[in-house]
Design a protein around this motif. Structure first.
Motif, PDB file in Angstrom:
ATOM      1  N   SER A  99     -14.298   5.496  -2.480  1.00  0.00           N
ATOM      2  CA  SER A  99     -13.275   4.490  -2.735  1.00  0.00           C
ATOM      3  C   SER A  99     -13.818   3.457  -3.703  1.00  0.00           C
ATOM      4  O   SER A  99     -15.033   3.375  -3.919  1.00  0.00           O
ATOM      5  CB  SER A  99     -12.880   3.810  -1.426  1.00  0.00           C
ATOM      6  OG  SER A  99     -13.969   3.076  -0.934  1.00  0.00           O
ATOM      7  N   PRO A 112      -8.849   6.881 -11.865  1.00  0.00           N
ATOM      8  CA  PRO A 112      -9.120   7.574 -10.596  1.00  0.00           C
ATOM      9  C   PRO A 112     -10.129   8.704 -10.784  1.00  0.00           C
ATOM     10  O   PRO A 112     -10.729   9.172  -9.812  1.00  0.00           O
ATOM     11  CB  PRO A 112      -7.753   8.137 -10.192  1.00  0.00           C
ATOM     12  CG  PRO A 112      -6.747   7.469 -11.051  1.00  0.00           C
ATOM     13  CD  PRO A 112      -7.444   6.978 -12.270  1.00  0.00           C
ATOM     14  N   GLN A 130      -0.928   7.484  -9.133  1.00  0.00           N
ATOM     15  CA  GLN A 130      -2.405   7.450  -9.131  1.00  0.00           C
ATOM     16  C   GLN A 130      -2.971   8.261  -7.965  1.00  0.00           C
ATOM     17  O   GLN A 130      -3.877   9.059  -8.138  1.00  0.00           O
ATOM     18  CB  GLN A 130      -2.897   6.009  -8.997  1.00  0.00           C
ATOM     19  CG  GLN A 130      -2.978   5.266 -10.306  1.00  0.00           C
ATOM     20  CD  GLN A 130      -3.892   4.048 -10.186  1.00  0.00           C
ATOM     21  OE1 GLN A 130      -4.256   3.630  -9.094  1.00  0.00           O
ATOM     22  NE2 GLN A 130      -4.274   3.501 -11.318  1.00  0.00           N
ATOM     23  N   ALA A 131      -2.402   8.021  -6.784  1.00  0.00           N
ATOM     24  CA  ALA A 131      -2.916   8.723  -5.604  1.00  0.00           C
ATOM     25  C   ALA A 131      -2.646  10.215  -5.722  1.00  0.00           C
ATOM     26  O   ALA A 131      -3.518  11.035  -5.397  1.00  0.00           O
ATOM     27  CB  ALA A 131      -2.274   8.164  -4.331  1.00  0.00           C
ATOM     28  N   SER A 132      -1.457  10.582  -6.207  1.00  0.00           N
ATOM     29  CA  SER A 132      -1.208  12.025  -6.241  1.00  0.00           C
ATOM     30  C   SER A 132      -2.048  12.712  -7.309  1.00  0.00           C
ATOM     31  O   SER A 132      -2.479  13.849  -7.103  1.00  0.00           O
ATOM     32  CB  SER A 132       0.281  12.371  -6.365  1.00  0.00           C
ATOM     33  OG  SER A 132       0.914  11.554  -7.244  1.00  0.00           O
ATOM     34  N   ALA A 181      -5.120   9.613   1.209  1.00  0.00           N
ATOM     35  CA  ALA A 181      -5.442   8.676   0.138  1.00  0.00           C
ATOM     36  C   ALA A 181      -4.646   7.401   0.343  1.00  0.00           C
ATOM     37  O   ALA A 181      -3.586   7.406   0.964  1.00  0.00           O
ATOM     38  CB  ALA A 181      -5.125   9.288  -1.214  1.00  0.00           C
ATOM     39  N   GLU A 182      -5.201   6.312  -0.162  1.00  0.00           N
ATOM     40  CA  GLU A 182      -4.481   5.051  -0.076  1.00  0.00           C
ATOM     41  C   GLU A 182      -4.740   4.251  -1.344  1.00  0.00           C
ATOM     42  O   GLU A 182      -5.873   4.133  -1.804  1.00  0.00           O
ATOM     43  CB  GLU A 182      -4.934   4.264   1.161  1.00  0.00           C
ATOM     44  CG  GLU A 182      -4.130   2.990   1.347  1.00  0.00           C
ATOM     45  CD  GLU A 182      -4.269   2.357   2.734  1.00  0.00           C
ATOM     46  OE1 GLU A 182      -4.670   3.072   3.681  1.00  0.00           O
ATOM     47  OE2 GLU A 182      -3.984   1.158   2.849  1.00  0.00           O
ATOM     48  N   VAL A 183      -3.649   3.745  -1.933  1.00  0.00           N
ATOM     49  CA  VAL A 183      -3.772   2.827  -3.058  1.00  0.00           C
ATOM     50  C   VAL A 183      -3.125   1.530  -2.606  1.00  0.00           C
ATOM     51  O   VAL A 183      -2.009   1.552  -2.075  1.00  0.00           O
ATOM     52  CB  VAL A 183      -3.051   3.370  -4.310  1.00  0.00           C
ATOM     53  CG1 VAL A 183      -3.197   2.391  -5.474  1.00  0.00           C
ATOM     54  CG2 VAL A 183      -3.606   4.730  -4.701  1.00  0.00           C
ATOM     55  N   VAL A 212      -9.977   7.815  -1.252  1.00  0.00           N
ATOM     56  CA  VAL A 212      -9.548   9.137  -0.832  1.00  0.00           C
ATOM     57  C   VAL A 212     -10.570   9.719   0.139  1.00  0.00           C
ATOM     58  O   VAL A 212     -11.779   9.458   0.027  1.00  0.00           O
ATOM     59  CB  VAL A 212      -9.332  10.075  -2.045  1.00  0.00           C
ATOM     60  CG1 VAL A 212     -10.650  10.362  -2.754  1.00  0.00           C
ATOM     61  CG2 VAL A 212      -8.643  11.375  -1.645  1.00  0.00           C
ATOM     62  N   LEU A 268      -8.496   1.764  -4.243  1.00  0.00           N
ATOM     63  CA  LEU A 268      -8.129   3.162  -4.379  1.00  0.00           C
ATOM     64  C   LEU A 268      -9.160   3.941  -3.570  1.00  0.00           C
ATOM     65  O   LEU A 268     -10.357   3.779  -3.765  1.00  0.00           O
ATOM     66  CB  LEU A 268      -8.262   3.480  -5.873  1.00  0.00           C
ATOM     67  CG  LEU A 268      -7.793   4.768  -6.485  1.00  0.00           C
ATOM     68  CD1 LEU A 268      -6.320   4.963  -6.213  1.00  0.00           C
ATOM     69  CD2 LEU A 268      -8.017   4.712  -8.004  1.00  0.00           C
ATOM     70  N   SER A 276       0.838  -1.204   0.000  1.00  0.00           N
ATOM     71  CA  SER A 276       0.000   0.000   0.000  1.00  0.00           C
ATOM     72  C   SER A 276       0.864   1.241   0.000  1.00  0.00           C
ATOM     73  O   SER A 276       1.938   1.254   0.604  1.00  0.00           O
ATOM     74  CB  SER A 276      -0.875   0.068   1.252  1.00  0.00           C
ATOM     75  OG  SER A 276      -1.444  -1.168   1.533  1.00  0.00           O
TER      76      SER A 276
END
Lengths: 462, 434
Positions: free
Chosen positions: B180, B190, B115-117, B134-136, B164, B162, B27
């Motif tokens: 999510s 995303p 992806q998260a950013s 956020a978490e991927v 947020v 994914l 993660s």
């Protein structure tokens, strides 16, 4: 030392070598071994009985403000795991690490419960639960029961790049008893939730309470649902403890606050949160409570912290990172549920200090209000919280009147704490349930309070 | 694993079953808009179930190093265990369901970070003051099941998630938004999540005073899950039915819900995180209707519960902590004929609820719920006029779903396990401090 993991006989040497070999601002290693027994009844049937053991560990590393975390069940190649955590941290880190340094500690700490549940035979546990189950099921109009019993014994090793090495042992016990009454499609339940540090004696004389719980479930069938509105409410010590934990406790956890400028402004020290009588404390040092420990999961000694004193915010709960970033002393509140998770800021034993009011003084003068007892649960979004009562009564003209169905109370933390206008003299700690945060649930905590009175509390209902 | 089985047999078990799950999850975690932590979690559980003198014993461990202890503990527990009323499955042909994608396993950590950013920056483009977590994450799990009757199952499953959450603070007002997604395959868009969160931010821009009284309440798919899924999963759980604690017990064939309402459990949907070829006991996955046009059709069973209830397993013996118990795989609601815009348009005064906080912490057996509107909006004359606060919505699941105001025509996955449309409940109690 280290009789815990015989296959890691050279653990100390390995750690000493790793301290020399690896470049990181900080790293730590946790190893853990837990054995547990669970017994569950659903109605007359024993639903499951199981004995489990689990062992594993993790490594957490800090490089330039970034963290790497590696958890595992297989204890081999610990050096590779340290290397991987550091590599991940390097990929993340782009700043300067802020982390309060601690002097190295070497210690062994074990608290032994009075009657250690983990050493009792299965039959002793099963027989007691069957007695309780029998009481519920023999109560007229009871449809069924749920009993969930769990005890565990957990041993941990903590070591870090500062040279600390700490072994700790802690027991745990949780019991939830639910009585279910039914009338057609109307299903009502009443419950009892208890916990201890592994002391079986804490749950071995509940016969009377179990009977009352069963009778209560039956009474709910004919009890009315309260009208949704604002009320003056009096909370019993159990529910007031849950309120303290949900409504204020979580907001004092600095990991919510330390990177959030507007929230830092809201949570500035010395700000008034309640009236002069309100003192809220988090204390990891009370012997034999579920939330107690000698060292947290970053090797910081647990302590007693005032969060609110005479109505003003005077402290908050920290990990070593949040303390460094907020330039406040660490409080020893970094805790992990188990080795699968990194430590995060958590409460321990949280309570409101008692004052001089008796319950009858607090009741008198309430023309119409609600007396709420016991709990189903509670949750928070920091500003807004809800908590649910397991038992509720109308208060009419200063006296407890008719029973109501269990209900949900909700509010805004800032307004609600200010609306506490009386605090009782009868502090009690409750050890049932557990706390959930960041997917780590249920963490052993306890909370408590004397009776408290809150004005203008919003209640859901008809 | 075979050794554990034979050791259990030698120790006197008539039958035995070993379940082994090995998982690796990676993660990336963002806090306060910035990358904070990378996590790698490797875990294993081995669970042994024995039947000795017709009684069930169970034990589990996190390594394969101590077969003897694992077997001894299960055998000891069997002395006290419940009487087994089922037979472990022998050779079975499993249905095909797609739940593994190699590209999830090989997806680089750097791509998860980007992806998260990009998710966070698209939200902050809309609302610059928004503070995001956020978490991927990606994982691969290998499941192995073997029993003494020759039953055997093995599969690998990937999972990609994914999510947020954003917080916006103005004075003392805190606004929480978030969404999510999770799937067995890569989530390459995303923008779906950011779109949904931007809608929340737009709707919450203004504030409004909540109405009080018995009024229509529309639940978005997220809102529906926060209020109704816990009581429904409990009511359709075969164990709860068997012990007489489900309000739906004994009502198979009866019309209990609105005739537009249909609901089923399905463990054979390609790429759904809840899917499997066989459940935790090796019973093939299947589609099980729970509600059909308002009529209660079935409950969910594992082997032991089905045995006690005199029926057959629905392939819902799902392992949690190693022990199988009836549980939902994926829940699917049939869609209706009203889109969300029309639904809102038809409400003169009421609420649109995106999240009801604390609703699951009430008497979920009886279906009574009550929760704080953590995210929700006031509807006036067919339009959303602003976000409400200090507001509580209460009702009873069975009364609320007995006569729906409207059922949405467009459903979506919530949390990877529930596929739900928006619904309008004609008449719920709203309380508020304004």
């Amino acid at each position: 030392m280290n009789k815990l993991f015989p296959d890691q006989a050279n653990l100390r040497e390995l750690i000493a070598e790793a301290i020399k070999a690896f470049q990181a601002d900080y790293w730590e290693i946790h190893l853990e071994k837990t054995t547990a027994t669970s017994i569950q009844y659903r109605g007359r049937e024993l639903d499951s009985i199981r004995q489990t053991s689990s062992s594993g560990g993790n490594v957490r590393a800090l490089v330039k403000g970034g963290w790497g975390f590696v958890s595992f069940n297989q204890m081999d190649n610990l050096k590779d795991k340290i290397a991987l955590a550091i590599k991940q941290a390097q990929l993340v880190g782009k700043e300067i690490s802020q982390f309060v340094p601690m002097p190295p500690v070497e210690d062994f700490f074990a608290e032994t419960p009075a009657t250690d549940a983990s050493k009792l035979p299965l039959t002793a546990k099963k027989n007691l639960l069957e007695e309780y189950n029998g009481i519920i099921l023999s109560t007229p109009k009871i449809e069924t029961s749920n009993i969930v019993y769990h005890d565990s014994s957990k041993q941990t090793i903590f070591a870090n790049s500062e040279g600390s090495y700490i072994e700790q042992r802690k027991g745990g016990l949780a019991l939830r008893i639910t009585a279910v009454a039914r009338d057609g499609s109307d299903v009502q339940q009443a419950g009892l939730s208890l916990g201890s540090d592994g002391d079986f004696a804490e749950i071995s004389a509940l016969h009377h309470q179990v009977r009352e719980t069963a009778e209560l479930a039956v009474k709910f069938l004919s009890a009315p649902i309260v009208k949704s509105s604002e009320y003056t409410v009096i909370l019993d010590p159990v529910l007031a403890g849950v309120f303290t934990h949900e409504a204020f406790g979580h907001l004092s956890e600095s990991d919510f606050v330390y990177q959030n400028e507007p929230l830092k402004e809201i949570m500035r020290l010395e700000r008034r949160f309640g009236n002069e009588q309100l003192n809220i404390v988090d204390d990891a040092t009370i012997p034999h409570l579920r939330g107690s420990y000698k060292y947290d999961d970053e090797g910081v000694p647990g302590q007693k912290s005032y969060l609110i004193k005479e109505g003003r915010l005077v402290g908050r709960l920290h990990s070593r990172e949040t303390a460094a970033k907020m330039k406040e002393p660490p409080t020893g509140n970094a805790r992990a549920l188990n080795y699968h998770f990194p430590p995060i800021v958590r409460m321990t034993n949280t309570y409101i200090e008692p004052q001089a009011n008796s319950l009858s003084q607090m009741m008198s003068g309430i023309k119409e209000g609600i007396y709420v007892k016991n709990w189903y649960g509670g949750t928070t979004s920091m500003e807004m919280f809800t908590f649910s009562a397991g038992e509720a009564y109308f208060i009419r003209h200063g006296e407890i009147a008719e029973l109501l169905r269990p209900l949900v109370l909700t509010g805004n933390v800032f307004a609600t704490l200010m609306n506490i206008d009386a605090i009782g003299d009868d502090l009690k700690m409750n050890q049932g349930g557990g706390c959930g945060k960041g997917g780590q649930s249920p963490l052993p905590v306890s909370n408590g309070s004397p009776h408290i009175r809150i004005q203008h509390c919003l209640i859901g209902g008809k | 694993v075979e050794e554990i089985l034979s050791l259990a047999k030698r120790k006197g078990a008539e039958d035995a079953e070993v379940f082994l799950a090995v998982e690796e999850e990676t993660s990336v975690v963002f806090e306060a808009n910035r990358l904070k932590q990378i996590e790698n979690c490797q875990s294993m559980i081995v669970a042994l179930r024995v039947i000795k003198e017709s009684r069930i014993g169970f034990s589990s461990a996190t390594s394969l190093n101590d077969h003897k202890l694992l077997v001894e503990r299960a055998i000891e527990a069997a002395q006290f265990g419940p009487r087994a009323v089922f037979e472990l499955p022998s050779h079975i042909h499993y249905p095909k369901v797609r739940n593994y994608h190699h590209e999830v396993e090989t997806f680089p950590v750097e791509s998860m970070i980007s992806q998260a950013s990009s998710l966070i920056s698209s939200l902050r483009e809309h609302t610059p003051q928004l503070l995001c977590e956020a978490e991927v994450s990606k994982s691969v799990t290998t499941i192995q099941l073997l029993n003494s009757r020759g039953g055997e199952m093995e599969y690998r499953q990937t999972l990609f998630s994914l999510g947020v959450e954003g917080i916006l603070i103005r004075d003392e007002d805190m606004l929480f938004v978030g969404d999510s997604q999770s799937s067995c395959q890569l989530l390459s868009e995303p923008s779906k999540i950011s779109g949904s969160v931007v809608t929340q931010l737009e709707r919450a821009k203004r504030t409004a005073v909540a109405p009080i009284g018995r009024l229509p309440v529309i639940f978005t798919p997220l809102g529906l899950v926060s209020a109704f899924i816990a009581p429904l999963s409990s009511a359709f759980n075969g164990k709860v039915v068997l012990q007489g604690a489900s309000p739906l017990g004994g009502k198979v064939g009866e019309t209990v819900f609105d005739q537009r309402l249909s609901l089923w459990d399905n463990s054979l949907i390609d790429d759904s995180p809840g899917s499997y070829p066989g459940d935790g006991e090796g019973i093939p996955g299947q589609r099980t209707p729970l509600i059909e046009n308002g009529v209660v059709k079935n409950f969910l069973y594992d082997l032991q519960t089905a045995g006690l209830a005199g029926t057959t397993s629905t392939g819902n013996g799902i392992r949690s902590g190693g022990l199988p118990a009836p549980s939902i795989s994926s829940l699917i609601f049939a869609t209706g004929d009203t889109n969300l815009e029309e639904m809102i348009h038809n409400v003169k005064e009421g609420l649109l609820v995106e999240q009801l906080m604390g609703a699951e912490q009430t008497n979920i057996l009886g279906g009574e719920f009550s929760g704080n509107v953590l995210l929700g909006y006031k509807i006036e004359n067919g339009e959303i006029i602003g976000r409400v606060k200090n507001t509580v919505v209460s009702g009873n699941v069975y009364t609320a779903l007995a006569e729906l105001g409207a059922l949405g025509s467009e459903a979506r996955w919530v949390g990877g396990a529930i596929f739900a449309p928006p619904i309008c409940c004609a008449n719920l109690t709203i309380g508020s401090k304004g």
